[in-house]
Design a protein around this motif. Structure first.
Motif, PDB file in Angstrom:
ATOM      1  N   VAL A   1       0.810  -1.219   0.000  1.00  0.00           N
ATOM      2  CA  VAL A   1       0.000   0.000   0.000  1.00  0.00           C
ATOM      3  C   VAL A   1       0.841   1.265   0.000  1.00  0.00           C
ATOM      4  CG1 VAL A   1      -1.965  -1.114   1.077  1.00  0.00           C
ATOM      5  CG2 VAL A   1      -0.201  -0.079   2.516  1.00  0.00           C
ATOM      6  N   GLY A   2       2.145   1.132   0.048  1.00  0.00           N
ATOM      7  CA  GLY A   2       3.013   2.288  -0.074  1.00  0.00           C
ATOM      8  C   GLY A   2       3.145   3.072   1.214  1.00  0.00           C
ATOM      9  N   PRO A   3       3.154   4.397   1.118  1.00  0.00           N
ATOM     10  CA  PRO A   3       3.442   5.227   2.297  1.00  0.00           C
ATOM     11  C   PRO A   3       2.383   5.145   3.380  1.00  0.00           C
ATOM     12  CG  PRO A   3       2.740   6.585   0.436  1.00  0.00           C
ATOM     13  CD  PRO A   3       2.962   5.201  -0.104  1.00  0.00           C
ATOM     14  N   LEU A   4       1.163   4.773   3.016  1.00  0.00           N
ATOM     15  CA  LEU A   4       0.117   4.621   4.032  1.00  0.00           C
ATOM     16  C   LEU A   4       0.295   3.277   4.727  1.00  0.00           C
ATOM     17  CD1 LEU A   4      -3.097   5.974   2.276  1.00  0.00           C
ATOM     18  CD2 LEU A   4      -1.900   6.977   4.204  1.00  0.00           C
ATOM     19  N   SER A   5       0.910   3.282   5.872  1.00  0.00           N
ATOM     20  CA  SER A   5       1.149   2.025   6.572  1.00  0.00           C
ATOM     21  C   SER A   5      -0.121   1.527   7.235  1.00  0.00           C
ATOM     22  CB  SER A   5       2.240   2.213   7.636  1.00  0.00           C
ATOM     23  OG  SER A   5       1.848   3.190   8.573  1.00  0.00           O
ATOM     24  N   VAL A   6      -0.265   0.229   7.292  1.00  0.00           N
ATOM     25  CA  VAL A   6      -1.418  -0.406   7.909  1.00  0.00           C
ATOM     26  C   VAL A   6      -1.200  -0.493   9.419  1.00  0.00           C
ATOM     27  CG1 VAL A   6      -2.791  -2.518   8.042  1.00  0.00           C
ATOM     28  CG2 VAL A   6      -1.910  -1.736   5.833  1.00  0.00           C
ATOM     29  N   ILE A   7      -2.204  -0.061  10.189  1.00  0.00           N
ATOM     30  CA  ILE A   7      -2.181  -0.292  11.631  1.00  0.00           C
ATOM     31  C   ILE A   7      -2.735  -1.694  11.846  1.00  0.00           C
ATOM     32  CG2 ILE A   7      -2.951   0.495  13.890  1.00  0.00           C
ATOM     33  CD1 ILE A   7      -3.427   3.252  12.670  1.00  0.00           C
ATOM     34  N   GLU A   8      -1.882  -2.623  12.227  1.00  0.00           N
ATOM     35  CA  GLU A   8      -2.301  -4.017  12.274  1.00  0.00           C
ATOM     36  C   GLU A   8      -3.118  -4.305  13.533  1.00  0.00           C
ATOM     37  OE1 GLU A   8       0.329  -7.038  10.571  1.00  0.00           O
ATOM     38  OE2 GLU A   8       1.931  -5.562  10.765  1.00  0.00           O
ATOM     39  N   PRO A   9      -4.237  -4.990  13.387  1.00  0.00           N
ATOM     40  CA  PRO A   9      -5.051  -5.352  14.553  1.00  0.00           C
ATOM     41  C   PRO A   9      -4.237  -6.187  15.534  1.00  0.00           C
ATOM     42  CG  PRO A   9      -6.255  -5.734  12.513  1.00  0.00           C
ATOM     43  CD  PRO A   9      -4.843  -5.444  12.124  1.00  0.00           C
ATOM     44  N   PRO A  10      -4.314  -5.886  16.822  1.00  0.00           N
ATOM     45  CA  PRO A  10      -3.461  -6.583  17.789  1.00  0.00           C
ATOM     46  C   PRO A  10      -3.907  -7.995  18.131  1.00  0.00           C
ATOM     47  CG  PRO A  10      -4.850  -4.969  18.895  1.00  0.00           C
ATOM     48  CD  PRO A  10      -5.059  -4.769  17.430  1.00  0.00           C
ATOM     49  N   ARG A  11      -5.199  -8.305  17.886  1.00  0.00           N
ATOM     50  CA  ARG A  11      -5.653  -9.625  18.324  1.00  0.00           C
ATOM     51  C   ARG A  11      -6.873 -10.055  17.518  1.00  0.00           C
ATOM     52  NH1 ARG A  11      -5.760 -11.334  24.803  1.00  0.00           N
ATOM     53  NH2 ARG A  11      -5.621 -13.584  24.436  1.00  0.00           N
ATOM     54  N   LEU A  12      -6.973 -11.373  17.289  1.00  0.00           N
ATOM     55  CA  LEU A  12      -8.144 -11.955  16.640  1.00  0.00           C
ATOM     56  C   LEU A  12      -9.085 -12.533  17.694  1.00  0.00           C
ATOM     57  CD1 LEU A  12      -6.649 -13.941  13.604  1.00  0.00           C
ATOM     58  CD2 LEU A  12      -7.375 -11.541  13.706  1.00  0.00           C
ATOM     59  N   TYR A  13     -10.343 -12.637  17.303  1.00  0.00           N
ATOM     60  CA  TYR A  13     -11.366 -13.178  18.201  1.00  0.00           C
ATOM     61  C   TYR A  13     -12.130 -14.259  17.459  1.00  0.00           C
ATOM     62  CZ  TYR A  13     -15.442 -13.284  21.309  1.00  0.00           C
ATOM     63  OH  TYR A  13     -16.439 -13.682  22.160  1.00  0.00           O
ATOM     64  N   LEU A  14     -12.089 -15.484  18.000  1.00  0.00           N
ATOM     65  CA  LEU A  14     -12.759 -16.634  17.403  1.00  0.00           C
ATOM     66  C   LEU A  14     -13.881 -17.062  18.334  1.00  0.00           C
ATOM     67  CD1 LEU A  14     -12.413 -18.612  14.914  1.00  0.00           C
ATOM     68  CD2 LEU A  14     -11.234 -20.133  16.507  1.00  0.00           C
ATOM     69  N   TYR A  15     -15.048 -17.321  17.766  1.00  0.00           N
ATOM     70  CA  TYR A  15     -16.219 -17.627  18.586  1.00  0.00           C
ATOM     71  C   TYR A  15     -17.140 -18.589  17.835  1.00  0.00           C
ATOM     72  CZ  TYR A  15     -18.399 -14.244  15.436  1.00  0.00           C
ATOM     73  OH  TYR A  15     -18.844 -13.604  14.310  1.00  0.00           O
ATOM     74  N   ASN A  16     -18.072 -19.140  18.554  1.00  0.00           N
ATOM     75  CA  ASN A  16     -19.087 -19.997  17.952  1.00  0.00           C
ATOM     76  C   ASN A  16     -20.098 -19.098  17.253  1.00  0.00           C
ATOM     77  OD1 ASN A  16     -21.490 -21.565  17.550  1.00  0.00           O
ATOM     78  ND2 ASN A  16     -20.745 -23.044  19.053  1.00  0.00           N
ATOM     79  N   ALA A  17     -20.128 -19.143  15.930  1.00  0.00           N
ATOM     80  CA  ALA A  17     -20.981 -18.233  15.172  1.00  0.00           C
ATOM     81  C   ALA A  17     -22.458 -18.545  15.338  1.00  0.00           C
ATOM     82  CB  ALA A  17     -20.600 -18.276  13.693  1.00  0.00           C
ATOM     83  N   GLU A  18     -22.772 -19.748  15.795  1.00  0.00           N
ATOM     84  CA  GLU A  18     -24.170 -20.133  15.941  1.00  0.00           C
ATOM     85  C   GLU A  18     -24.741 -19.750  17.296  1.00  0.00           C
ATOM     86  OE1 GLU A  18     -24.533 -24.256  14.890  1.00  0.00           O
ATOM     87  OE2 GLU A  18     -23.324 -24.009  13.076  1.00  0.00           O
ATOM     88  N   THR A  19     -23.874 -19.574  18.306  1.00  0.00           N
ATOM     89  CA  THR A  19     -24.331 -19.207  19.648  1.00  0.00           C
ATOM     90  C   THR A  19     -23.771 -17.881  20.118  1.00  0.00           C
ATOM     91  OG1 THR A  19     -22.498 -20.351  20.764  1.00  0.00           O
ATOM     92  CG2 THR A  19     -24.473 -21.653  20.265  1.00  0.00           C
ATOM     93  N   GLY A  20     -22.697 -17.419  19.499  1.00  0.00           N
ATOM     94  CA  GLY A  20     -22.037 -16.201  19.930  1.00  0.00           C
ATOM     95  C   GLY A  20     -21.087 -16.383  21.097  1.00  0.00           C
ATOM     96  N   VAL A  21     -20.921 -17.621  21.561  1.00  0.00           N
ATOM     97  CA  VAL A  21     -20.099 -17.896  22.742  1.00  0.00           C
ATOM     98  C   VAL A  21     -18.627 -17.983  22.330  1.00  0.00           C
ATOM     99  CG1 VAL A  21     -19.611 -19.573  24.568  1.00  0.00           C
ATOM    100  CG2 VAL A  21     -21.979 -19.088  23.903  1.00  0.00           C
ATOM    101  N   PRO A  22     -17.706 -17.344  23.068  1.00  0.00           N
ATOM    102  CA  PRO A  22     -16.278 -17.428  22.727  1.00  0.00           C
ATOM    103  C   PRO A  22     -15.729 -18.826  22.971  1.00  0.00           C
ATOM    104  CG  PRO A  22     -16.562 -16.335  24.838  1.00  0.00           C
ATOM    105  CD  PRO A  22     -17.938 -16.503  24.269  1.00  0.00           C
TER     106      PRO A  22
END
Length: 621
Positions: free
Chosen positions: A481-502
């Motif tokens: 992307v050139g001079p515009l550096s990406v601010i990288e997300p510090p953490r991912l979040y994985l959860y049960n998509a059917e219940t919303g429970v982590p």
């Protein structure tokens, strides 16, 4: 029942205990082979397929949320997002009396027998909107508790360090009430180590502010307008039985705004406290309180139009418009906020508007009896100053008084990203973007969440020691992307998509501090970097896999998104493509960040970075 109780054979139960003891001393892959009850065993690692599907979020619920975005963020991958806030104002006290008496008492003053009951002539002196910046709690900003936030502390582990090198330790300056970051707190030309006449606590403390994205040195414009849109608390489509939901696609400007309360383009960010002078109390002749200050945290503090608040608040004393919050919300429907950084800059704030307020400072007439109530000959009418506060939101326990909506105005996604969302195809790249962005659905083992592979694992009588989903970052895309550096997300979040429970086992988790990088360390998901650049994220799902294999749990679709606060697990409604509705994690709406990860369909030189499920196991031969 414990996991050991559920194992199918006594030999395997014993084996599990032995492996646990050995693994404390050696890495899993170095155990090799051993003998348990005369039976040899081996440890190994196997990788299984994972299927990822990109999903676009068209709009997400953004009313009555804990934090709000305000400003403009230019993501070099996903494009521009402008975040606006439309908020009700909440009466701190319904049916308020300004001054000492209600308007009804003032009006009856001519006929009562008290000389102190007069028309108080309440007059607005000034009105300020204040929105504090986010910070960590003081104990987490100041590790050695010496009064200096770690970011500015010469030695954050030593309370006796001397950050301003004036010969007085930080801790002693805290005790003395002088500024540990300024050699001459009162600016009289005498350093604090020799000055014996420095007044206590007359300085603005420097604070480590947080959650500001973009160029903190940039100037920005703030526009505050009157909102003409009525935000309902209850949904008429549910016969007023359920809370009204407002979505990020709801736009209020320019159709639902009117009076301009403030409009300036020269604001800057300061990380110093704001000092507000006190008013001198004439009853304390020996003390001049006007030389003292109240300190509030760093934030946005701007004046609003006093004439409007005179007419629509103070002059309404005793009226039906102020009789209740319901009446007031119908009469004065709120304020609308926009922030625009200077040309070529980006600046976006994450704000807790429950801590924000509009403070009306007014004066009123009061009869000073000079301590002789029955003798009116020495009575004097004086001016007294007082504040009345309007809140943007009020949080009381689990309930929220008032309503506010976050609007996200997103430019169109680049075609190559837009064409990769909602294709129902196993993705070669995973596109994650906060706000009304995108997330991924993850299926383990096969595309339809089948149990064939799970049953094969079960038939092997493996003991699953560890299971990880490994997400490699597409560095080529981020670096292009050139001079515009990406601010990288510090953490991912994985959860049960059917219940919303982590997918977190709270009984076995490790937490060393209550922040993003100190909580739920076994679960992980924290970015791993080399030379300052993100390489991958690993999310440990050992308990989830054991639940599938040992406890016959449902092989549910998982959801993958971003988090800036791993302790928040609430879910809320989102509108997806083709009219689909789904509950997604609240935390994913509270960040403007985005990233690109490798998916499952990766070949060539990046084949080793494709999304995979790693299972480390022990097997009795």
């Amino acid at each position: 029942m414990t996991f050991l109780n559920k194992l199918k054979s006594p030999a395997l139960a014993g084996l599990f205990l032995l492996v646990a003891l050995i693994s404390c001393e050696e890495e899993l892959t170095s155990i090799g082979a051993g003998v348990v009850g005369g039976e040899p065993f081996t440890t190994d690692k196997v990788e299984y397929p994972v299927f990822a599907f990109n999903k676009k979020i068209e709009a997400v619920q953004t009313n009555k949320i804990p934090l709000y975005q305000l400003g403009v963020f230019e993501d070099p991958i996903y494009g521009r997002t402008e975040a606006q806030i439309n908020s009700q104002l909440v009466l701190s006290v319904p049916n308020p009396s300004f001054g000492l008496f209600s308007q009804a008492v003032e009006d009856a003053g001519a006929s009562d027998e008290s000389a102190t009951t007069i028309q108080e002539e309440e007059t607005v002196k000034e009105v300020f909107l204040y929105i504090p910046f986010l910070t960590r709690t003081a104990s987490r900003r100041d590790a050695d508790n010496d009064g200096v936030d770690d970011l500015y502390d010469a030695d954050s582990a030593d309370p006796n360090s001397d950050s301003d090198e004036d010969g007085v330790s930080d801790n002693l300056e805290k005790i003395n009430g002088t500024d540990p970051l300024n050699k001459d707190t009162d600016g009289d030309g005498i350093n604090d180590d020799t000055d014996t006449e420095t007044a206590r606590d007359i300085f603005a403390k420097r604070v480590d502010i947080d959650s500001i994205y973009g160029d903190r040195a940039a100037t920005f414009a703030l526009k505050v307008q009157r909102s003409t849109f009525f935000l309902r608390d209850l949904d008429p489509n549910t016969n007023f039985q359920q809370a009204q939901e407002y979505y990020s696609s709801q736009q209020f400007s320019p159709s639902f705004v009117s009076d301009v309360f403030y409009d300036a383009d020269t604001l800057t960010i300061s990380d110093f406290q704001i000092l507000i002078p006190k008013v001198d109390n004439r009853e304390t002749e020996d003390v001049d309180e006007s030389k003292e200050f109240n300190a509030i945290g760093p934030g946005i503090r701007v004046p609003l139009d006093p004439a409007f608040f005179q007419t629509n608040i103070l002059d309404k004393e005793g009226s039906q418009e102020l009789a209740s919050q319901i009446n007031f919300s119908e009469f004065f429907r709120g304020i609308h906020l926009t922030v625009t950084p200077s040309v070529g800059k980006q600046l976006l704030f994450l704000l807790d508007i429950a801590q924000a307020n509009v403070t009306i400072t007014y004066e009123y007439d009061k009869v000073d009896t000079m301590g002789t109530i029955t003798d009116i000959s020495d009575d004097e009418t004086i001016k007294v100053q007082k504040d009345y506060v309007l809140n943007l939101l009020q949080i009381q326990g689990q309930s929220v008084n008032g309503n506010a909506v976050n609007t996200f105005i997103d430019e169109a996604l680049p075609p190559h990203i837009a064409d990769s969302l909602d294709t129902q195809k196993n993705a070669s790249r995973i596109y994650l973007k906060g706000g009304a962005g995108s997330f991924a659905q993850i299926n383990l083992f096969d595309e339809t969440n089948g149990r064939e592979i799970i049953n094969e694992i079960k038939s092997q009588n493996w003991i699953i020691n560890e299971a990880n989903l490994v997400f490699y970052i597409d560095r080529e895309t981020l670096d292009a992307v050139g001079p515009l550096s990406v601010i990288e997300p510090p953490r991912l979040y994985l959860y049960n998509a059917e219940t919303g429970v982590p997918l977190i086992n709270f009984n076995t988790e490790t937490t060393v501090s209550q922040d993003l990088f100190g909580s739920f360390l076994n679960y992980d998901g924290i970015i791993q970097k080399t030379a300052g650049k993100g390489i991958k994220y690993s999310v440990k799902i050992t308990d989830h896999i054991n639940n599938l294999v040992v406890r016959d749990s449902t092989n549910a679709t998982l959801g993958l998104t971003l988090t800036t606060d791993i302790t928040r697990f609430s879910i809320l409604d989102a509108m997806l493509a083709n009219g689909e509705e789904q509950r997604i994690p609240l935390i994913s709406t509270l960040t403007p960040l985005g990233t690109v990860l490798f998916g499952s369909q990766v070949g060539g030189q990046n084949a080793d970075k494709k999304l995979k499920l790693e299972i480390f196991y022990t097997e009795a031969n």
